[in-house]
Design a protein around this motif. Structure first.
Motif, PDB file in Angstrom:
ATOM      1  N   LEU A  47     -36.569 -48.678 -15.026  1.00 51.23           N
ATOM      2  CA  LEU A  47     -35.411 -47.810 -14.777  1.00 51.23           C
ATOM      3  C   LEU A  47     -35.860 -46.427 -14.328  1.00 51.23           C
ATOM      4  O   LEU A  47     -35.221 -45.810 -13.471  1.00 51.23           O
ATOM      5  N   LEU A  48     -36.963 -45.946 -14.893  1.00 48.20           N
ATOM      6  CA  LEU A  48     -37.486 -44.636 -14.497  1.00 48.20           C
ATOM      7  C   LEU A  48     -38.182 -44.689 -13.142  1.00 48.20           C
ATOM      8  O   LEU A  48     -38.078 -43.766 -12.347  1.00 48.20           O
ATOM      9  N   THR A  49     -38.889 -45.752 -12.905  1.00 52.16           N
ATOM     10  CA  THR A  49     -39.697 -45.815 -11.680  1.00 52.16           C
ATOM     11  C   THR A  49     -38.923 -46.308 -10.472  1.00 52.16           C
ATOM     12  O   THR A  49     -39.376 -46.113  -9.342  1.00 52.16           O
ATOM     13  N   HIS A  50     -37.739 -46.949 -10.700  1.00 52.19           N
ATOM     14  CA  HIS A  50     -36.980 -47.484  -9.565  1.00 52.19           C
ATOM     15  C   HIS A  50     -35.552 -46.933  -9.458  1.00 52.19           C
ATOM     16  O   HIS A  50     -35.077 -46.687  -8.365  1.00 52.19           O
ATOM     17  N   THR A  53     -35.440 -42.228 -10.387  1.00 51.65           N
ATOM     18  CA  THR A  53     -36.658 -41.545  -9.916  1.00 51.65           C
ATOM     19  C   THR A  53     -36.508 -40.026  -9.963  1.00 51.65           C
ATOM     20  O   THR A  53     -37.496 -39.319 -10.133  1.00 51.65           O
ATOM     21  N   ASP A  54     -35.284 -39.544  -9.825  1.00 54.31           N
ATOM     22  CA  ASP A  54     -35.071 -38.095  -9.901  1.00 54.31           C
ATOM     23  C   ASP A  54     -35.422 -37.577 -11.292  1.00 54.31           C
ATOM     24  O   ASP A  54     -36.003 -36.500 -11.437  1.00 54.31           O
ATOM     25  N   LEU A  55     -35.103 -38.354 -12.329  1.00 54.83           N
ATOM     26  CA  LEU A  55     -35.448 -37.937 -13.690  1.00 54.83           C
ATOM     27  C   LEU A  55     -36.953 -38.041 -13.927  1.00 54.83           C
ATOM     28  O   LEU A  55     -37.531 -37.203 -14.632  1.00 54.83           O
ATOM     29  N   LYS A  56     -37.576 -39.051 -13.353  1.00 51.17           N
ATOM     30  CA  LYS A  56     -39.037 -39.167 -13.447  1.00 51.17           C
ATOM     31  C   LYS A  56     -39.689 -37.941 -12.807  1.00 51.17           C
ATOM     32  O   LYS A  56     -40.577 -37.312 -13.398  1.00 51.17           O
ATOM     33  N   ASP A  57     -39.219 -37.576 -11.604  1.00 47.53           N
ATOM     34  CA  ASP A  57     -39.773 -36.408 -10.915  1.00 47.53           C
ATOM     35  C   ASP A  57     -39.502 -35.122 -11.697  1.00 47.53           C
ATOM     36  O   ASP A  57     -40.364 -34.242 -11.786  1.00 47.53           O
TER      37      ASP A  57
END
Length: 137
Positions: A47-50, A53-57
């Motif tokens: 969910l974070l990597t796909h 992604t804005d939250l991962k960044d």
């Protein structure tokens, strides 16, 4: 209906980011990685990597802004430092060996010259005559 779980996931991720950066993890190891963030938010890593992604960044940007270096980046930096030091050692060793090779080449050249002189001397007189200083060796 699909918007509700995504909003809940996003809220959970944001709360997890805050806890990890504050150093107060509830569900994870507390390391500043995506795996720990997913564990902390209680969501699947993909969910974070796909999807988010804005939250991962955002997470990585906030980690860097706080002066934290993620564990994997710290390990890579350590590996790079060790590799750089090893390269310096190997270059020094190569330079030493090259110097020794040059010295050996000079010795071989001197021995070839002496050998040639001895063969020439034997050829012209039919017998070997001691070189000056040879008895002192």
């Amino acid at each position: 209906m699909n918007a509700q779980p995504a909003t809940t996931d996003r809220d959970a991720i944001r709360a997890a980011i805050d806890r990890l950066l504050a150093g107060t993890p509830l569900r994870s190891s507390g390391s500043l990685t995506i795996v720990a963030l997913a564990d902390e938010a209680n969501v699947k890593r993909h969910l974070l990597t796909h999807r988010h992604t804005d939250l991962k960044d955002e997470f990585y940007a906030r980690v860097r802004a706080c002066g934290h270096v993620p564990d994997n980046e710290r390990k890579l930096r350590d590996d790079l430092h060790k590799a750089t030091e090893r390269i310096k050692e190997l270059i020094a060793e190569i330079n030493k060996i090259q110097g020794e090779n040059h010295a050996f080449a000079r010795i071989v050249n001197v021995l070839e010259l002496e050998n040639h002189q001895l063969r020439t001397e034997i050829g012209s007189t039919g017998h070997l005559v001691a070189l000056p200083g040879a008895h002192e060796r």
